[in-house]
Design an enzyme around this catalytic site. Structure first.
Site, short mmCIF file in Angstrom:
data_model
loop_
_atom_site.label_atom_id
_atom_site.label_comp_id
_atom_site.label_asym_id
_atom_site.label_seq_id
_atom_site.Cartn_x
_atom_site.Cartn_y
_atom_site.Cartn_z
N ARG A 502 0.82 -1.20 0.00
CA ARG A 502 0.00 0.00 0.00
C ARG A 502 0.86 1.25 0.00
NH1 ARG A 502 -3.70 0.46 4.66
NH2 ARG A 502 -1.72 0.06 5.71
N SER A 566 7.97 -4.92 6.68
CA SER A 566 7.74 -5.90 7.75
C SER A 566 8.55 -7.18 7.58
CB SER A 566 6.25 -6.24 7.81
OG SER A 566 5.51 -5.06 7.73
N ASP A 620 6.39 -3.18 10.96
CA ASP A 620 4.94 -3.00 11.16
C ASP A 620 4.52 -3.11 12.63
OD1 ASP A 620 5.52 -5.70 11.13
OD2 ASP A 620 3.74 -6.29 9.98
MG MG Z 1 0.08 -5.85 7.91
#
Ligand code: MG
Ligand code: ADP
Length: 880
Positions: A502, A566, A620
């Site tokens: 994203r 992440s 994250d």
């Molecule tokens: Mg996530």
């Protein structure tokens, strides 16, 4: 003539009414409150499944009749076309024994059984036995009954397991069966499910597979349970008063049990002859025929023969003559009409009862259509073909939502044997299931061990000398404070490392101006990009950012960017991160050992006329902690349970041996997904975990994550389902080709399956989508597997959180710690029980900590922006 038969004619509307009342009576019998005084008793028979064709082995059957005892050995082949072999011997039951005390009777049974077994000359000495009792029974278990003395006399009940050892034989009484359940169970499993039994013999009764949760007098709520309706007594409370004819009243008054068994007295073989006799008495009232006034002078067999189209009139003449009546042709014809009317009424009432049963089944299973076979047996069916036809037609009209096929039962002995065989199959399957699922069940002590092990690994990971030995990396993040709420500005954020990539625009404003506002766009990262050359991956990312900026009309602007990445990274500053290894579905080449921010900047350079200002690389977990910390200052732990799992927390700098500095705290990215990669969790891995690990992109790594997170739970369930199928506990031993496809069983199915109502319709839908033909037991078992796998995951996750919060408490020398854990991840958020089970485990394992779980909203985006904001503030300070 017309007048005499008029009271026997029941319109379809009347039958509908009877069906409705039967349904009400059944409900009363099923309800705990009204069960004990219901007219339709609805007795649980403790049969939990019907034959599925996989039953195999040898089973003994004892069938005690009025004059004979039958002893049988039933052999079942258990393969695709189930073969059934019966060896049988009959023993006459002497009167002295039939009428004598119970002990004598049982001694007699034992002797016969022993003789029978000896005659077989089989090497085998252990047998399971099913037993039929000609008494009306109240069962408390499948192998226990207490009998009320019925027409066969004698009161020999409560003897479950009475045989024990018999010479060299060991006999286990597995089932006590009544004729109705035996009828239902005798039908061939390959013809589709047969879940209703109907007997219209001397008496009448029925049974069906009810939803266990509706049978309130038994504890079980899952699956099905056979219920014997005892519907012969329907109407004893007056429910049939408006359909009773004068003949029924005469019959009832003259019977041994006036006022009782009203339904049975209109339907069953013992009474149809009497009804006919009462009608004849009225028809021939002007002639003298003493035999006609004698009870029992018209037999059911006569009636059934008289209704025969071809020979019926001749039989009528013979019967009338035997009653002392010289019969004209008209008399014979009238006699035939009477018999037909009596039979049709019986069939109609029976149809109303059966319609009530199938409608009840259809409704309680929450189905729009029910398809079932109904096994029928008894003299009325056997002798009278029309009875079945009429019954079938009327049921169709009375229960149009059900497809009912009547099937002639294959004999009571087979039914008794099948009840035994099914009970034996279920017991063997339960043993297998318990063995398999037992591997995944964690005792509180084991969870304590996991907590202690993680704590130990954390200590190792924090110390410089031992860091390399620890399976948890305990990575410094260069985040030294949680947000203070003064952060302001517009930021870009990237979120890479999960299902979706994203790009986000995050506007951090004052409360009055709406707080944090986020606009984002989701981009897919196809597997060939996630697992291709690294440069291609980063070029793709830059293309997505450019696309986002164009869409947002901000091309040319260079906002500070926080990059949520992440994966485990070794950081030396806020804007530098060396990728230690890929996890989850990523495996792009040329990236491990490189600074990820540098890789991103290089990709930016490769694209002309484009600029980015990367100020921070953010895990994250850290983003999640920061975004929750913006709202709750005591949020000092971040937890992710999505595609993967990981956590971070605020550690004292003095404990971080890998960094200089003694004062203050720093957020540590634990990378706990790798917990156990050094072998410390080996005792907890099941064969399924090892299979999932070996088939993964990163075998031997992220072992803790592979027990817990969304990427793996569905696959663990699938492997267990395959194993249970292989062991014959599921899907009749046949997996579908689809189920053999890796990753076909998605983790989101676990959520749907566990939140499914008790009718288990979603479970069935999901499994049928996977090409599986599911029985009710299959769906119950699949749900159990999902529960066990998800519970283990949640408990392990809870044990790990407990280790973290306890460490924080001890760091600060507190008796009691209040702390908030910020959580993100779809598994945690959407699974119906996961969050609660994590919290429960933490409560148990960290009793001195009061832990609040706060779900983050868009932790990766908002958190990354907040970190970027802090970084900019610090940079401004440094410049000033
Ligand atoms: Mg996530
Ligand atoms: P990520 O961790 O990739 O950033 P998410 O937090 O959305 O993203 O987690 C995605 C994972 O959640 C998927 O791997 C999927 O297995 C799992 N998942 C998706 N829907 C559900 C659901 N309804 N219940 C449980 N798990 C789900």
């Amino acid at each position: 003539m017309q007048n005499s038969l008029q009271p026997l004619c029941l319109s379809l509307e009347t039958l509908h009414r009877v069906k409705g009342r039967m349904l009400e009576a059944m409900e009363r019998g099923l309800s705990r409150r009204t069960h004990s005084h219901a007219t339709v008793r609805m007795l649980p028979a403790f049969i939990r499944s019907t034959p599925d064709g996989t039953e195999r082995g040898e089973f003994l059957v004892l069938e005690l009749g009025d004059t004979h005892l039958r002893v049988l050995l039933m052999e079942l082949s258990g393969d695709t076309d189930q073969r059934v072999m019966l060896k049988e011997r009959r023993f006459p039951v002497p009167d002295a024994i039939a009428q004598g005390p119970g002990e004598k009777l049982f001694a007699f049974l034992a002797t016969c059984l022993w003789e029978f077994l000896d005659g077989l000359h089989m090497p085998q000495t252990d047998f399971e036995l099913g037993f039929s009792f000609p008494f009306s029974c109240r069962q408390t278990r499948l192998d226990q009954v207490s009998a009320s003395p019925g027409p066969a006399g004698g009161g020999a009940g409560g003897r479950g397991g009475w045989l024990g050892s018999l010479g060299r034989y060991h006999i286990k009484v597995v089932a006590v069966v009544n004729d109705t359940t035996g009828t239902m169970m005798s039908c061939d499993a390959n013809a589709g499910p047969c879940e209703v039994g109907l007997v219209v013999d001397a008496g009448t009764n029925s049974c069906f597979m009810a939803e266990a949760r509706h049978v309130e007098v038994v504890e079980e709520s899952e699956g099905r349970m056979c219920v014997v309706t005892e519907w012969g007594s329907f109407g004893d409370d007056g429910a049939l008063n408006d359909v009773l004819s004068p003949y029924d009243h005469q019959l009832d008054q003259a019977s041994l049990n006036p006022g009782r068994h009203r339904f049975e007295k209109m339907i069953s073989g013992l009474y149809l002859g009497e009804i006919v006799r009462h009608i004849l008495t009225e028809l021939f009232s002007r002639r003298t025929a003493p035999a006609l006034l004698t009870k029992g002078s018209v037999q059911i067999q006569d009636i059934l023969e008289i209704t025969d189209e071809q020979f019926g009139l001749a039989t009528a003449r013979r019967v009338l003559r035997a009653l002392g009546l010289e019969a004209s042709d008209q008399d014979c014809f009238n006699m035939q009409q009477v018999c037909k009317a009596v039979c049709i009424r019986a069939a109609g009432l029976c149809a109303a009862g059966l319609a009530a049963i199938v409608s009840h089944m259809c409704r309680s299973r929450e189905l729009s259509r029910l398809k079932t076979s109904v096994a029928v047996d008894g003299v009325v069916f056997r002798a009278h073909a029309k009875f079945s036809q009429t019954l079938q037609q009327l049921v169709k009209q009375l229960a149009p939502e059900c497809d009912v096929t009547l099937v002639q039962a294959e004999g009571s002995s087979k039914g008794i044997g099948m009840v035994t065989a099914v009970a034996s199959r279920l017991a063997a399957q339960r043993l297998q299931v318990n063995q398999t699922l037992g591997l995944l069940q964690l005792l509180p002590a084991s969870l304590g061990t996991v907590q202690a092990l993680l704590r130990q690994e954390m200590e190792l990971g924090l110390k410089k000398e031992t860091n390399a030995r620890s399976s948890v990396r305990m990575l410094p993040t260069y985040i030294c404070a949680t947000p203070d709420g003064s952060e302001r500005g517009d930021f870009l954020a990237l979120d890479l490392g999960g299902t979706n990539f994203r790009v986000l625009l995050v506007k951090v404003g004052s409360w009055e101006r709406g707080g944090v506002q986020i606009v984002s766009e989701v981009y897919s990262i196809p597997p060939h990009v996630a697992q291709g050359p690294g440069s291609q991956l980063f070029d793709h990312i830059v293309e997505c950012i450019a696309d986002f900026q164009t869409k947002q009309g901000m091309m040319g602007q260079t906002l500070p960017l926080g990059f949520t990445f992440s994966f485990p990274c070794q950081q030396t500053s806020l804007d530098q991160g060396i990728l230690l290894s890929w996890t989850k579905g990523f495996n792009a080449s040329g990236c491990v050992g490189q600074d990820v921010v540098k890789l991103l900047r290089e990709a930016v350079k490769r694209k002309n006329h484009f600029a980015l200002d990367v100020v921070a690389i953010v895990n994250d977990t850290v983003g999640t902690m920061m975004s929750c910390g913006y709202d709750d200052p005591s949020c000092e732990v971040g937890l992710i349970v999505g595609t993967g799992t990981n956590a971070c927390y605020m550690e004292e700098l003095r404990n971080v041996g890998t960094l200089a500095g003694e004062e203050g705290r720093m957020c540590i990215n634990m990378e706990w997904g790798a917990f156990g990669d050094n072998g410390c969790l080996d005792a907890f891995f099941t064969p399924f975990d090892r299979q999932v690990d070996e088939a993964s992109l990163n075998p031997g790594r992220q072992r803790f994550e592979k027990l817990i997170s969304g990427m793996y739970l569905g696959e663990i369930v699938r492997r267990i389902l395959l194993e249970l199928t292989d062991k014959g506990c599921l899907f009749r031993g046949h997996p579908s080709p689809k189920l053999q496809t890796p990753d076909i069983f998605q983790t989101k199915f676990l959520s749907s399956i566990e939140s499914d109502g008790l009718a288990l319709r979603q479970v069935c839908a999901i499994l049928e989508e996977l090409g599986l033909h599911v029985s009710c037991e299959d769906s119950v078992l699949v749900r159990e597997v999902c529960q066990v796998v998800a519970r283990r995951a949640a408990q392990l996750c809870g044990a790990a959180v407990a280790a973290v919060v306890e460490k924080i408490r001890e760091n600060r020398g507190l008796e009691q710690l209040a702390v908030t854990v910020g959580v993100d991840g779809t598994l945690y958020k959407l699974h119906p029980h996961f969050a609660q089970q994590v919290q429960e485990t933490v409560r148990q394992l960290a009793p001195c900590c009061s832990v609040t779980f706060l779900q983050s909203e868009d932790g990766s985006g908002k958190g990354a922006a907040l970190i970027a904001a802090v970084a900019c503030r610090v940079a401004r300070h440094q410049r000033a």
